[in-house]
Enzyme design. Sequence first.
Site, PDB file in Angstrom:
ATOM      1  N   LYS A 111       0.662  -1.016  -0.088  1.00 31.15           N
ATOM      2  CA  LYS A 111       0.051  -0.051   0.117  1.00 31.15           C
ATOM      3  C   LYS A 111       0.805   1.293   0.065  1.00 31.15           C
ATOM      4  O   LYS A 111       0.423   2.404  -0.544  1.00 31.15           O
ATOM      5  CB  LYS A 111      -0.927  -0.178   1.282  1.00 31.15           C
ATOM      6  N   LYS A 194      -5.107 -10.037  -6.468  1.00 23.75           N
ATOM      7  CA  LYS A 194      -6.114 -10.219  -5.650  1.00 23.75           C
ATOM      8  C   LYS A 194      -7.378  -9.388  -6.116  1.00 23.75           C
ATOM      9  O   LYS A 194      -7.122  -8.426  -6.494  1.00 23.75           O
ATOM     10  CB  LYS A 194      -5.699  -9.838  -4.110  1.00 23.75           C
ATOM     11  N   LYS A 197     -10.951  -3.699  -3.785  1.00 24.43           N
ATOM     12  CA  LYS A 197     -11.572  -2.624  -3.677  1.00 24.43           C
ATOM     13  C   LYS A 197     -10.853  -1.330  -4.500  1.00 24.43           C
ATOM     14  O   LYS A 197     -11.408  -0.702  -5.246  1.00 24.43           O
ATOM     15  CB  LYS A 197     -11.928  -2.188  -2.431  1.00 24.43           C
TER      16      LYS A 197
HETATM   17  P1  TYM Z   1     -10.805  -5.664   4.023  1.00 18.91           P
HETATM   18  O1  TYM Z   1     -11.967  -4.574   4.296  1.00 18.91           O
HETATM   19  O2  TYM Z   1      -9.863  -5.377   3.151  1.00 18.91           O
HETATM   20  O3  TYM Z   1     -11.558  -7.144   3.729  1.00 18.91           O
HETATM   21  C1  TYM Z   1     -12.690  -7.398   4.506  1.00 18.91           C
HETATM   22  C2  TYM Z   1     -12.736  -9.022   4.412  1.00 18.91           C
HETATM   23  O4  TYM Z   1     -12.877  -9.685   3.023  1.00 18.91           O
HETATM   24  C3  TYM Z   1     -11.532 -10.199   2.754  1.00 18.91           C
HETATM   25  N1  TYM Z   1     -11.101 -10.454   1.479  1.00 18.91           N
HETATM   26  C4  TYM Z   1     -11.003 -11.181   0.522  1.00 18.91           C
HETATM   27  N2  TYM Z   1     -11.278 -12.669   0.661  1.00 18.91           N
HETATM   28  C5  TYM Z   1     -10.875 -13.710  -0.412  1.00 18.91           C
HETATM   29  N3  TYM Z   1     -10.925 -12.869  -1.599  1.00 18.91           N
HETATM   30  C6  TYM Z   1     -10.519 -11.593  -1.628  1.00 18.91           C
HETATM   31  N4  TYM Z   1     -10.057 -10.942  -2.854  1.00 18.91           N
HETATM   32  C7  TYM Z   1     -10.340 -10.874  -0.655  1.00 18.91           C
HETATM   33  N5  TYM Z   1     -10.364  -9.631  -0.576  1.00 18.91           N
HETATM   34  C8  TYM Z   1     -10.822  -9.093   0.812  1.00 18.91           C
HETATM   35  C9  TYM Z   1     -10.482  -9.929   3.695  1.00 18.91           C
HETATM   36  O5  TYM Z   1      -9.789 -10.880   3.898  1.00 18.91           O
HETATM   37  C10 TYM Z   1     -11.096  -9.514   5.031  1.00 18.91           C
HETATM   38  O6  TYM Z   1     -11.740 -10.688   5.847  1.00 18.91           O
HETATM   39  N6  TYM Z   1      -8.009  -5.500   7.884  1.00 18.91           N
HETATM   40  C11 TYM Z   1      -9.253  -5.993   7.516  1.00 18.91           C
HETATM   41  C12 TYM Z   1     -10.125  -5.154   8.356  1.00 18.91           C
HETATM   42  C13 TYM Z   1     -10.058  -5.439   9.702  1.00 18.91           C
HETATM   43  C14 TYM Z   1     -10.338  -6.626  10.485  1.00 18.91           C
HETATM   44  C15 TYM Z   1     -10.363  -6.339  11.902  1.00 18.91           C
HETATM   45  C16 TYM Z   1     -10.509  -7.923  10.246  1.00 18.91           C
HETATM   46  C17 TYM Z   1      -9.631  -4.497  10.525  1.00 18.91           C
HETATM   47  N7  TYM Z   1      -9.792  -4.912  11.803  1.00 18.91           N
HETATM   48  C18 TYM Z   1     -10.291  -7.230  13.037  1.00 18.91           C
HETATM   49  C19 TYM Z   1     -10.797  -8.892  11.479  1.00 18.91           C
HETATM   50  C20 TYM Z   1     -10.537  -8.357  12.486  1.00 18.91           C
HETATM   51  C21 TYM Z   1      -9.331  -5.593   6.018  1.00 18.91           C
HETATM   52  O7  TYM Z   1      -8.574  -4.771   5.533  1.00 18.91           O
HETATM   53  O8  TYM Z   1     -10.406  -6.211   5.530  1.00 18.91           O
END
Ligand code: TYM
Length: 332
Positions: A111, A194, A197
């Site tokens: 990032k 991947k 978003k």
């Molecule tokens: P975020 O918002 O990027 O993604 C949310 C969830 O979606 C999953 N994900 C995917 N799974 C499969 N294939 C993909 N291409 C894909 N893109 C995203 C992510 O693994 C995630 O489960 N850091 C976290 C947010 C967060 C969080 C937490 C999660 C903040 N605090 C505490 C768990 C516990 C994140 O960026 O998610």
Amino acid sequence: MNRIFSGMQPTHQLHLGNYLGALRNWVALQKDYECIFCVVDMHAITIDHKPDVLRENIREVTAAYIAAGIDPEKNILFNQSAVPGHAELNWVFACHTPLGWLNRMTQFKEKAGKHRENAVLGLYAYPVLMAADILLYKATHVPVGEDQKQHLELARDIGGAFNRYYEREFFPLPEPQILGEATRVMSLRDGTKKMSKSDESDYSRINLTDDPDTIALKIRKAKTDPEPLPETIEELEKRPEADNLVTIMAALTGRARKDVLAEHAGSQFSGFKGALVDVAVATLGPMTAEMNRLLGDKAEIDRILKRGAERAGAIAEETMNEVKDIVGLLRP
Ligand code: TYM
């Protein structure tokens, strides 16, 4: 006691990767666990954002959770910034996290890009806040997609460091739950990247808000190779784009990839894509309609979030009082 915590960032719209990698698993897990699902809005400000858009995105992600099947009465559903304990525990953890641990985080490197000295502190410290999110509720299980594995290992390390420093087993070490066939959904334009978003091309992903025509167009335009579908997983895994579409089909229909191959081996991708469009539209269509219906009453969404924050806040306050006492911070 088992307790689940997980969250999604309200940056842009949610996509099929978020749904198949995480949200759909949450819906299944809510039956057996006490669950806390968060819209992590403080994480969303670690990258460029527009305040008005962020506010709307928080409501959209909340609506997506509910439309996917998360029950806001049974589970706690709230936005992170509404509970001050996240920021408080983040600071305590920041004082127990060696820089060397953060320097290993691959997502920060991706990032931050080339100009790392211009990256903001919040982006660097992102995984510390994530550890605070989870451990504020002493969560034992965290259902996420594959890409969050490294962050969860760090959360375990931070919890362990706290426990060792203060010589007690205070925080449980949370277990990742990386479940199902589609733990890493790839871009529809490039099977080695991947689905994300932040990808510039909207054709790289299926958004949960896409209408049936857009879903159909994106799947028909998805990159593939000219070969028909193979017979075996070994052959499939040599073809990343083909593998991705088969994986998506498997996840959407609740089957293993080998069963999808058993049905479609030898078919051309044009035919397979038609079948995939039908399945994707049948799954996502009703969810999108429900999301739009919920977004018609923003006051109701805000009420759900407020109630969730009160429930989450009560647990968080208890943990923070204990943490302050353990650390030696005075509560006059
Ligand atoms: P975020 O918002 O990027 O993604 C949310 C969830 O979606 C999953 N994900 C995917 N799974 C499969 N294939 C993909 N291409 C894909 N893109 C995203 C992510 O693994 C995630 O489960 N850091 C976290 C947010 C967060 C969080 C937490 C999660 C903040 N605090 C505490 C768990 C516990 C994140 O960026 O998610």
